[in-house]
Design an enzyme around this catalytic site. Structure first.
Site, PDB file in Angstrom:
ATOM      1  N   ASP A   9       1.216  -1.211  -0.226  1.00 13.09           N
ATOM      2  CA  ASP A   9      -0.022   0.118  -0.338  1.00 13.09           C
ATOM      3  C   ASP A   9       0.957   1.039   0.725  1.00 13.09           C
ATOM      4  O   ASP A   9       1.941   1.639   0.424  1.00 13.09           O
ATOM      5  CB  ASP A   9      -0.911  -0.091   1.084  1.00 13.09           C
ATOM      6  CG  ASP A   9      -1.945   1.309   0.914  1.00 13.09           C
ATOM      7  OD1 ASP A   9      -2.771   1.031   0.915  1.00 13.09           O
ATOM      8  OD2 ASP A   9      -1.759   2.101   1.846  1.00 13.09           O
ATOM      9  N   ASN A  17      -2.339  13.172  -3.921  1.00 15.28           N
ATOM     10  CA  ASN A  17      -4.146  13.523  -4.905  1.00 15.28           C
ATOM     11  C   ASN A  17      -4.177  15.335  -4.443  1.00 15.28           C
ATOM     12  O   ASN A  17      -4.652  15.632  -5.006  1.00 15.28           O
ATOM     13  CB  ASN A  17      -5.135  12.678  -4.286  1.00 15.28           C
ATOM     14  CG  ASN A  17      -5.245  11.704  -5.595  1.00 15.28           C
ATOM     15  OD1 ASN A  17      -4.415  11.259  -6.451  1.00 15.28           O
ATOM     16  ND2 ASN A  17      -5.195  10.084  -4.685  1.00 15.28           N
ATOM     17  N   HIS A  22      -5.125  14.615  -9.142  1.00 15.25           N
ATOM     18  CA  HIS A  22      -5.289  13.460  -9.331  1.00 15.25           C
ATOM     19  C   HIS A  22      -4.593  13.203 -10.518  1.00 15.25           C
ATOM     20  O   HIS A  22      -3.812  11.799 -10.155  1.00 15.25           O
ATOM     21  CB  HIS A  22      -6.753  12.818  -9.768  1.00 15.25           C
ATOM     22  CG  HIS A  22      -7.677  12.794  -9.053  1.00 15.25           C
ATOM     23  ND1 HIS A  22      -7.661  11.819  -7.263  1.00 15.25           N
ATOM     24  CD2 HIS A  22      -8.134  14.310  -7.998  1.00 15.25           C
ATOM     25  CE1 HIS A  22      -8.750  12.668  -6.538  1.00 15.25           C
ATOM     26  NE2 HIS A  22      -9.420  13.401  -6.851  1.00 15.25           N
ATOM     27  N   ASP A  26      -2.155   9.589  -9.972  1.00 12.92           N
ATOM     28  CA  ASP A  26      -2.070   8.768 -11.030  1.00 12.92           C
ATOM     29  C   ASP A  26      -0.734   8.059 -11.712  1.00 12.92           C
ATOM     30  O   ASP A  26      -0.402   6.686 -11.991  1.00 12.92           O
ATOM     31  CB  ASP A  26      -3.152   8.822 -12.577  1.00 12.92           C
ATOM     32  CG  ASP A  26      -4.718   8.787 -12.215  1.00 12.92           C
ATOM     33  OD1 ASP A  26      -5.013   8.708 -11.107  1.00 12.92           O
ATOM     34  OD2 ASP A  26      -5.346   9.521 -12.524  1.00 12.92           O
ATOM     35  N   GLU A  52      -5.119   2.255  -4.177  1.00 14.29           N
ATOM     36  CA  GLU A  52      -3.145   1.912  -3.886  1.00 14.29           C
ATOM     37  C   GLU A  52      -2.766   1.056  -3.242  1.00 14.29           C
ATOM     38  O   GLU A  52      -1.530   0.738  -3.328  1.00 14.29           O
ATOM     39  CB  GLU A  52      -3.150   3.719  -3.115  1.00 14.29           C
ATOM     40  CG  GLU A  52      -2.817   3.638  -1.366  1.00 14.29           C
ATOM     41  CD  GLU A  52      -4.245   4.117  -1.057  1.00 14.29           C
ATOM     42  OE1 GLU A  52      -5.124   4.164   0.232  1.00 14.29           O
ATOM     43  OE2 GLU A  52      -5.393   4.326  -1.989  1.00 14.29           O
TER      44      GLU A  52
END
Length: 131
Positions: A9, A17, A22, A26, A52
């Site tokens: 994670d 973000n 965002h 990404d 994630e």
């Protein structure tokens, strides 16, 4: 021959973000997938699980290999260069990794690897916990 399941994670993912947008989040996810795939062996399987979170399946010869795989993945993530709009984004991850046991189902091994990953989070993040 044995197999191990790794659960990863991205630490503090919401920061990417919320602070950078965002697109930055990404980019972090794409770069992490590329980075880990590049350091894995050809027969290892690694991909995004959701959000994630990432999962990997590794062929191992000895349970001691868990710590080696975890350390290699952590170092690869720490050394990633994620450049977004002139800013270098520092990324770390928390990992849980476990051997698949004869009595395991997909659910039990996934839950165990996920639980180990959460132990890494509660112990300070940017680490690997194995059993």
């Amino acid at each position: 021959m044995q197999f191990a399941v790794l659960f990863m994670d991205v630490d503090n993912f919401g920061k990417f973000n919320n602070v950078y947008g965002h697109e930055a989040g990404d980019l972090v996810l794409k770069k992490l997938a590329e980075t880990i795939s590049a350091v894995n062996r050809r027969k290892d399987v690694f991909g995004r699980w959701g959000g994630e979170e990432f999962m990997g399946l590794y062929r191992i010869h000895d349970p001691a290999d868990l710590k080696v795989i975890g350390a290699k993945c952590l170092e690869a993530v720490r050394s990633m260069d994620v450049l977004f709009e002139g800013s270098h984004l520092h990324v770390t991850a928390s990992i849980g990794i476990t051997c698949i046991r004869p009595e395991d189902t997909l659910e039990t091994v996934t839950e165990r690897a996920d639980s180990l990953m959460y132990q890494s989070k509660t112990q300070g993040k940017d680490r690997c916990t194995s059993d």
